[in-house]
Write a protein that holds these residues in place. Sequence first.
Motif, PDB file in Angstrom:
ATOM      1  N   PHE A  80     -25.748  23.696  67.454  1.00  0.00           N
ATOM      2  CA  PHE A  80     -24.611  24.530  66.785  1.00  0.00           C
ATOM      3  C   PHE A  80     -23.220  23.910  67.469  1.00  0.00           C
ATOM      4  CE2 PHE A  80     -27.894  27.120  65.454  1.00  0.00           C
ATOM      5  CZ  PHE A  80     -27.856  27.185  64.056  1.00  0.00           C
ATOM      6  N   GLU A  81     -22.385  23.648  66.664  1.00  0.00           N
ATOM      7  CA  GLU A  81     -20.832  23.310  67.515  1.00  0.00           C
ATOM      8  C   GLU A  81     -19.821  24.409  67.244  1.00  0.00           C
ATOM      9  OE1 GLU A  81     -17.754  19.674  68.259  1.00  0.00           O
ATOM     10  OE2 GLU A  81     -19.413  19.334  66.903  1.00  0.00           O
ATOM     11  N   HIS A  82     -19.250  24.915  67.920  1.00  0.00           N
ATOM     12  CA  HIS A  82     -18.190  25.759  67.808  1.00  0.00           C
ATOM     13  C   HIS A  82     -16.893  25.431  68.562  1.00  0.00           C
ATOM     14  CE1 HIS A  82     -21.329  28.696  66.580  1.00  0.00           C
ATOM     15  NE2 HIS A  82     -22.019  28.227  67.582  1.00  0.00           N
ATOM     16  N   LEU A  97     -27.869  25.768  71.742  1.00  0.00           N
ATOM     17  CA  LEU A  97     -29.105  26.067  71.104  1.00  0.00           C
ATOM     18  C   LEU A  97     -29.517  27.317  71.513  1.00  0.00           C
ATOM     19  CD1 LEU A  97     -31.074  22.517  72.085  1.00  0.00           C
ATOM     20  CD2 LEU A  97     -30.504  23.333  69.816  1.00  0.00           C
ATOM     21  N   PRO A  98     -30.265  28.277  70.294  1.00  0.00           N
ATOM     22  CA  PRO A  98     -30.279  29.410  70.688  1.00  0.00           C
ATOM     23  C   PRO A  98     -32.002  29.761  70.314  1.00  0.00           C
ATOM     24  CG  PRO A  98     -29.701  29.116  68.252  1.00  0.00           C
ATOM     25  CD  PRO A  98     -29.749  27.633  69.165  1.00  0.00           C
ATOM     26  N   PRO A  99     -32.822  29.241  71.036  1.00  0.00           N
ATOM     27  CA  PRO A  99     -34.346  29.552  70.748  1.00  0.00           C
ATOM     28  C   PRO A  99     -34.471  31.031  70.934  1.00  0.00           C
ATOM     29  CG  PRO A  99     -34.110  28.272  72.859  1.00  0.00           C
ATOM     30  CD  PRO A  99     -32.807  28.264  72.110  1.00  0.00           C
ATOM     31  N   GLY A 120     -36.927  40.653  69.295  1.00  0.00           N
ATOM     32  CA  GLY A 120     -37.462  39.917  70.416  1.00  0.00           C
ATOM     33  C   GLY A 120     -36.232  39.461  71.398  1.00  0.00           C
ATOM     34  N   LEU A 121     -36.475  37.966  71.824  1.00  0.00           N
ATOM     35  CA  LEU A 121     -35.514  37.742  73.209  1.00  0.00           C
ATOM     36  C   LEU A 121     -35.096  36.412  72.659  1.00  0.00           C
ATOM     37  CD1 LEU A 121     -34.851  38.703  76.062  1.00  0.00           C
ATOM     38  CD2 LEU A 121     -36.655  37.295  76.790  1.00  0.00           C
ATOM     39  N   ASN A 122     -33.751  36.226  73.181  1.00  0.00           N
ATOM     40  CA  ASN A 122     -33.168  34.835  72.757  1.00  0.00           C
ATOM     41  C   ASN A 122     -32.539  34.260  74.259  1.00  0.00           C
ATOM     42  OD1 ASN A 122     -30.024  33.739  72.892  1.00  0.00           O
ATOM     43  ND2 ASN A 122     -31.244  33.088  71.237  1.00  0.00           N
ATOM     44  N   TYR A 123     -32.740  32.966  74.370  1.00  0.00           N
ATOM     45  CA  TYR A 123     -32.259  32.319  75.399  1.00  0.00           C
ATOM     46  C   TYR A 123     -31.298  31.228  74.815  1.00  0.00           C
ATOM     47  CZ  TYR A 123     -32.083  29.786  80.051  1.00  0.00           C
ATOM     48  OH  TYR A 123     -31.729  29.331  81.112  1.00  0.00           O
ATOM     49  N   THR A 124     -29.997  31.201  75.109  1.00  0.00           N
ATOM     50  CA  THR A 124     -28.885  30.305  74.700  1.00  0.00           C
ATOM     51  C   THR A 124     -28.644  29.243  75.499  1.00  0.00           C
ATOM     52  OG1 THR A 124     -28.103  31.932  73.104  1.00  0.00           O
ATOM     53  CG2 THR A 124     -26.517  29.953  73.486  1.00  0.00           C
ATOM     54  N   PHE A 125     -28.872  28.174  75.294  1.00  0.00           N
ATOM     55  CA  PHE A 125     -28.346  26.752  76.213  1.00  0.00           C
ATOM     56  C   PHE A 125     -27.001  26.410  75.567  1.00  0.00           C
ATOM     57  CE2 PHE A 125     -32.927  26.823  75.800  1.00  0.00           C
ATOM     58  CZ  PHE A 125     -33.490  26.802  77.032  1.00  0.00           C
ATOM     59  N   PHE A 126     -26.124  26.526  76.649  1.00  0.00           N
ATOM     60  CA  PHE A 126     -24.811  25.747  76.299  1.00  0.00           C
ATOM     61  C   PHE A 126     -24.633  24.365  76.705  1.00  0.00           C
ATOM     62  CE2 PHE A 126     -23.739  30.461  76.173  1.00  0.00           C
ATOM     63  CZ  PHE A 126     -23.088  30.508  75.218  1.00  0.00           C
ATOM     64  N   MET A 127     -23.991  23.528  76.055  1.00  0.00           N
ATOM     65  CA  MET A 127     -23.903  21.964  76.482  1.00  0.00           C
ATOM     66  C   MET A 127     -22.739  21.488  75.819  1.00  0.00           C
ATOM     67  SD  MET A 127     -26.649  20.769  73.688  1.00  0.00           S
ATOM     68  CE  MET A 127     -27.774  22.336  73.789  1.00  0.00           C
ATOM     69  N   TYR A 166     -29.380  39.319  64.365  1.00  0.00           N
ATOM     70  CA  TYR A 166     -28.207  39.816  65.230  1.00  0.00           C
ATOM     71  C   TYR A 166     -28.444  39.401  66.878  1.00  0.00           C
ATOM     72  CZ  TYR A 166     -24.385  42.298  67.719  1.00  0.00           C
ATOM     73  OH  TYR A 166     -23.568  42.320  68.767  1.00  0.00           O
ATOM     74  N   ILE A 167     -27.957  38.766  67.330  1.00  0.00           N
ATOM     75  CA  ILE A 167     -27.996  38.108  68.705  1.00  0.00           C
ATOM     76  C   ILE A 167     -27.313  38.502  69.799  1.00  0.00           C
ATOM     77  CG2 ILE A 167     -28.992  36.061  70.021  1.00  0.00           C
ATOM     78  CD1 ILE A 167     -29.710  34.650  67.575  1.00  0.00           C
TER      79      ILE A 167
END
Length: 198
Positions: A80-82, A97-99, A120-127, A166-167
């Motif tokens: 996703f681009e923001h 990326l928000p797996p 559950g649990l989220n791990y967000t990678f920024f790039m 909601y994350i």
Amino acid sequence: MHRLACLGAALSLSIVAGQAMAEESKWSVRAGIAHVSPTNSASNTDAGPVEVGDGTNLGLNLRYAFAPQWSVDILGALPFEHDIRVAGSEVASTKHLPPTVSALYHFNIPGALDLFVGGGLNYTFFMDEQLDGANLSLEDSIGPAGIVGMTYALGPQWSMGADLRYIAIETDAKVNGTDIGSVDIDPWVFAATLGYHF
């Protein structure tokens, strides 16, 4: 009348068989449109208040039913681009990326409609952070996630669905290696998908 009765019985058997096949399907994959809408709660840095814009892309899910009312859902997507605004001015952009891995509880109501809730649990990678004239760095984020949703069976193997998540996403921002504060993105994520069960 005899032929009509036989036809009705055959149709009933085919519906029951289709439902049994759907119930026996342990795995499903889903693809569709996912829209990320940050709430930007309590986001303030040394440079001023920060707002992160919405993003839309292809969302993907893999789901495994390990019990009649329980399943595990893995959320993936294309990046996703923001756009990023500071004090009202657009100054930067990023991709992420928000797996997310979630346990889902299915209410198993009769019929083709399935309603579920989970967490559950989220791990967000920024790039690919971009900032004119400077080096922007956003740290990866780990946080809880919640979900409510539904699927509607179109047949033994196909379904359509929609869900809302909601994350909790919080990242520390650095410019040229200097910490300028944290950004609470905390998005709502809406997805509409088509699923295949196998």
